[in-house]
Design an enzyme around this catalytic site. Structure first.
Site, PDB file in Angstrom:
ATOM      1  N   ARG A  68       0.825  -1.214   0.000  1.00  0.00           N
ATOM      2  CA  ARG A  68       0.000   0.000   0.000  1.00  0.00           C
ATOM      3  C   ARG A  68       0.860   1.265   0.000  1.00  0.00           C
ATOM      4  NH1 ARG A  68      -5.516  -0.048   3.479  1.00  0.00           N
ATOM      5  NH2 ARG A  68      -6.620  -1.718   2.386  1.00  0.00           N
ATOM      6  N   LYS A 286     -36.178   1.139 -36.500  1.00  0.00           N
ATOM      7  CA  LYS A 286     -35.859   2.263 -37.384  1.00  0.00           C
ATOM      8  C   LYS A 286     -35.916   3.534 -36.544  1.00  0.00           C
ATOM      9  CE  LYS A 286     -34.997   3.557 -41.691  1.00  0.00           C
ATOM     10  NZ  LYS A 286     -36.010   3.318 -42.732  1.00  0.00           N
ATOM     11  N   HIS A 287     -34.840   4.298 -36.547  1.00  0.00           N
ATOM     12  CA  HIS A 287     -34.765   5.532 -35.764  1.00  0.00           C
ATOM     13  C   HIS A 287     -35.119   5.295 -34.298  1.00  0.00           C
ATOM     14  CE1 HIS A 287     -33.835   7.763 -39.318  1.00  0.00           C
ATOM     15  NE2 HIS A 287     -34.977   7.467 -39.895  1.00  0.00           N
ATOM     16  N   ASN A 429     -45.620   9.114 -26.734  1.00  0.00           N
ATOM     17  CA  ASN A 429     -46.709   8.225 -26.344  1.00  0.00           C
ATOM     18  C   ASN A 429     -46.729   6.999 -27.249  1.00  0.00           C
ATOM     19  OD1 ASN A 429     -47.999   9.618 -24.141  1.00  0.00           O
ATOM     20  ND2 ASN A 429     -48.742  11.119 -25.627  1.00  0.00           N
ATOM     21  N   PHE A 484     -51.180   5.307 -18.835  1.00  0.00           N
ATOM     22  CA  PHE A 484     -52.642   5.210 -18.749  1.00  0.00           C
ATOM     23  C   PHE A 484     -53.323   6.068 -19.807  1.00  0.00           C
ATOM     24  CE2 PHE A 484     -51.809   8.481 -15.296  1.00  0.00           C
ATOM     25  CZ  PHE A 484     -52.344   9.570 -15.965  1.00  0.00           C
ATOM     26  N   ARG A 531     -45.770   1.896 -15.401  1.00  0.00           N
ATOM     27  CA  ARG A 531     -45.708   2.728 -16.599  1.00  0.00           C
ATOM     28  C   ARG A 531     -44.356   2.546 -17.292  1.00  0.00           C
ATOM     29  NH1 ARG A 531     -45.984   9.050 -15.584  1.00  0.00           N
ATOM     30  NH2 ARG A 531     -43.726   8.781 -15.367  1.00  0.00           N
ATOM     31  N   HIS A 535     -38.596   8.474 -23.288  1.00  0.00           N
ATOM     32  CA  HIS A 535     -38.465   9.753 -23.990  1.00  0.00           C
ATOM     33  C   HIS A 535     -37.125   9.849 -24.717  1.00  0.00           C
ATOM     34  CE1 HIS A 535     -41.598  10.849 -20.959  1.00  0.00           C
ATOM     35  NE2 HIS A 535     -42.134  11.342 -22.060  1.00  0.00           N
TER      36      HIS A 535
END
Length: 535
Positions: A68, A286-287, A429, A484, A531, A535
Site C-alpha cells: 500500500r 428504425k430511428h 406516447n 394510462f 408505466r 423519452h
C-alpha cells in the site's frame, strides 16, 4: 513554461498491465534512460536482463503495508513535481537529495476488471490504486517538464519522440499525454464511486441520491459524425459490461455510425425481453423505435412476421435476433437492405451468406442483456445530467389486474403481455397493436395518445394493402399503451381499429370512465400498475 524538448534521463515504471513492458524498457535503456521501478514491474524488467533501480533505493524506505505504501514519498513526488527552471525548486531538490523523474509510466490497479469478475468487497478495495493516481496527477500537472504514459498503446509514441528528438520529448506530446492521464484517473475514480454507491444500496431503505455523480469511459471508436454531418461524435465504453453494441464483435461491413450505434442498442435491448429458451424472436428498429417485432417457430419465421408489420419502415433498419443466426434466417433477411444485424452468435454458413452483402454490418454480442438487471441510464440537459435507474420492470413479474367485467382469454392475455413487452421500448406516447405474438401496428412518439392509436391503425391498413389482405390485422388484435389513458378517447380509437383487449398501467383519475367505455364495448382490459415512459 518552455516549448523546448525535455531530455529523458530517468523513468519511473510501475504497471499492472505489462503488455509491451520489457520491449519498451529495453528501448528506453537504449536511449540511456535510467530505469526505476516497483514490485512486479521491477522484477519483469530485471528478469529480462536490464538494469533497474528499485524505488525503495530512491526513497530510502522499503515497500510496506502489503504494497500500500511504496511511492507516496517526497523523493518520488518531488522528482515529478519540481519545476526544472525554478531556482527554488532546484535548490530544494539538491538540499533533500531529490532526483528528477522525466518520464512516468503507470497504469492502474485493475479495479474495473476486479469488479467485473465478481470479486468480493475486500478484494475490490485492495484493487483501488492510491499511489498510481497520485503520481499520474503529479506528472500531468508538471507536464512542462515531465511526460506521463498511462496506456501501453502509447509506448510507440514515446519511442518515436525520443528517436526524433535525440532522447527528448516535446511539449505538445507531453500535454497530449497529460490530458489523457487526467481523463483516465477521472474515469477510474468514477468507476470506484459508482461501485461504492451500488455496495451501499439497500432496497429496504430509501436513500438520497449521491451528492456527486461521475461517469467515465474509454474511447472505442471515433465516429465520422454525430446524428447529423455537422456534429462531431465518438463512442466510449463504460465499466458496465452489459452485452450489446459496446461489447459486440463486428464481423463485416463499414464502421458503425452514431445513429447505427443508437439504433442497434435500442434493438438489442428490446430483443432481450424475449427469452431465447422460450421462443425465437426478432425485432426490427428504425430511428430507435421498433417497427416490427414478433415471436416465431424459428428466427426466420419471427423475422417474416416482424417484417409484415411495416415492411416500408424496415428498409435500411436494424435487425436484432435473440438466438444464433442460422442460414435460413440469413437468406430471409437478405431480401431487403438492412444496415445492421445483431445477434448473440451466428453459424459459419450464415456468416458466409451475409458476407456477400458488403454494406451490411454483422455484430455478434455473445449473449443477451438481462432485462431485469439493475443499472443506470444518463442523458445530458443544458447545464446538467439526468441520471436514473434502468427500466428493468418486466411484464412477467407484474401483478396484472383485470379491470373490466370481461377477463381476457388465454390467447388475448398472451398477446397482451407480448404487446406490453414491446411498448416498453417504443418512444412515448406509445400504442402497440399485436396479434398472434406479432406487432401489427405501432404508433410512436406522438404528443397525443389518440394520435398514436390512429397512426398505428393507419400503419396496419398500409400493411394489409401491401400483403393484399381483406382487412387490417388490427381486427381481432390486442393493444398496449405505455401509460394510462387519460380519457376514454384513446382507447375508443383502439377499439375502432379492431382491438378486443387492452393492457395499460391504469392510475388515471378517469379510470372509471375508461373502464365503463371498455365494458360498454365488451372489451377486456388489464392494469399493470407499471408505466413505461420512454423519452
Amino acid at each position: 513554461m518552455t516549448d523546448q524538448p525535455r531530455r529523458v534521463t530517468r523513468a519511473l515504471l510501475s504497471v499492472s498491465d505489462k503488455t509491451g513492458l520489457v520491449d519498451f524498457a529495453r528501448a528506453l535503456a537504449g536511449h540511456g534512460v535510467e530505469l526505476v521501478s516497483t514490485g512486479g514491474t521491477a522484477k519483469a524488467i530485471a528478469d529480462a536482463g536490464l538494469q533497474v533501480r528499485d524505488v525503495s533505493e530512491l526513497t530510502g524506505f522499503p515497500e510496506m503495508m502489503d504494497g500500500r505504501v511504496k511511492t507516496l514519498h517526497p523523493k518520488v513526488h518531488g522528482g515529478l513535481l519540481a519545476i526544472r527552471d525554478n531556482a527554488g525548486h532546484r535548490e530544494a531538490m539538491q538540499s533533500h537529495g531529490i532526483a528528477p523523474i522525466d518520464l512516468l509510466v503507470v497504469n492502474l490497479y485493475p479495479f474495473e476488471a476486479t469488479v467485473e469478475k465478481g470479486a468480493d468487497f475486500e478484494d475490490c478495495i485492495e484493487n483501488i490504486d492510491i499511489g498510481g493516481p497520485a503520481m499520474i496527477r503529479a506528472a500531468a500537472k508538471n507536464h512542462d517538464d515531465v511526460a506521463v504514459i498511462i496506456d501501453p498503446e502509447d509506448y510507440p509514441l514515446v519511442l518515436a519522440e525520443l528517436e526524433f528528438n535525440d532522447g527528448a520529448t516535446t511539449l505538445g506530446m507531453r500535454r497530449h499525454c497529460a490530458a489523457k492521464a487526467y481523463a483516465r484517473t477521472a474515469a477510474y475514480d468514477a468507476a470506484i464511486s459508482n461501485w461504492f454507491v451500488e455496495q451501499l444500496a439497500d432496497p429496504r431503505v430509501p436513500r438520497d441520491p449521491p451528492a456527486w455523480r461521475a461517469f467515465g469511459g474509454r474511447l472505442i471508436q471515433s465516429l465520422r459524425y454525430g446524428e447529423n454531418p455537422h456534429q462531431t461524435a465518438a463512442f466510449y465504453r463504460t465499466p458496465d459490461k452489459r452485452p450489446g453494441v459496446a461489447t459486440a464483435r463486428q464481423l463485416q461491413g463499414k464502421e458503425l455510425s452514431y445513429n447505427n450505434i443508437n439504433d442497434t442498442d435500442a434493438a438489442y435491448e428490446c430483443i432481450a425481453e424475449f427469452d431465447p429458451a422460450r421462443t425465437a424472436a426478432c425485432v426490427i428498429v428504425k430511428h430507435a423505435n421498433p417497427c416490427g417485432v414478433a415471436e416465431g417457430s424459428d428466427l426466420a419465421d419471427a423475422y417474416r412476421k416482424a417484417l409484415a408489420c411495416d415492411s416500408t419502415s424496415a428498409y435500411g433498419g436494424i435487425i436484432a435476433l435473440n438466438r444464433t443466426l442460422d442460414a435460413d434466417t440469413a437468406r430471409a433477411v437478405s431480401g431487403i437492405f438492412t444496415e445492421v444485424i445483431i445477434a448473440p452468435d451466428a453459424t459459419d454458413e450464415a456468416i458466409a451468406l451475409l458476407a456477400k452483402r458488403k454494406n451490411l454490418r454483422l455484430l455478434l454480442a455473445g449473449s443477451l442483456p438481462d432485462p431485469r438487471a439493475a443499472g443506470l441510464t444518463a442523458k445530458t440537459v443544458a447545464g446538467g445530467l439526468l441520471v436514473q435507474s434502468r427500466d428493468n420492470a418486466v411484464v412477467d413479474d407484474m401483478a396484472l389486474k383485470v379491470a373490466t367485467a370481461r377477463a381476457p382469454t388465454e390467447a388475448e392475455l398472451r398477446d397482451l403481455k407480448f404487446a406490453f413487452r414491446v411498448a416498453k421500448h417504443v418512444k412515448s406516447n406509445t400504442i402497440v397493436y399485436a396479434r398472434d405474438l406479432a406487432t401489427v401496428g405501432i404508433g410512436a412518439g406522438q404528443m397525443s395518445r389518440v394520435d398514436s392509436a390512429r397512426i398505428a391503425a393507419r400503419k396496419a391498413q398500409d400493411a394489409a394493402e401491401a400483403l393484399k389482405l381483406a382487412e387490417p390485422l388490427t381486427r381481432g388484435s390486442v393493444v398496449a399503451s405505455d401509460a394510462f389513458f387519460p380519457f376514454a378517447d384513446g382507447m375508443l380509437a383502439c377499439i375502432e381499429a379492431g382491438a378486443t383487449a387492452v393492457i395499460q398501467p391504469g392510475g388515471s383519475m378517469r379510470d372509471d370512465e375508461v373502464i365503463k367505455a371498455a365494458d360498454e364495448h365488451g372489451i377486456a382490459m388489464v392494469f399493470t400498475g407499471v408505466r413505461h415512459f420512454r423519452h
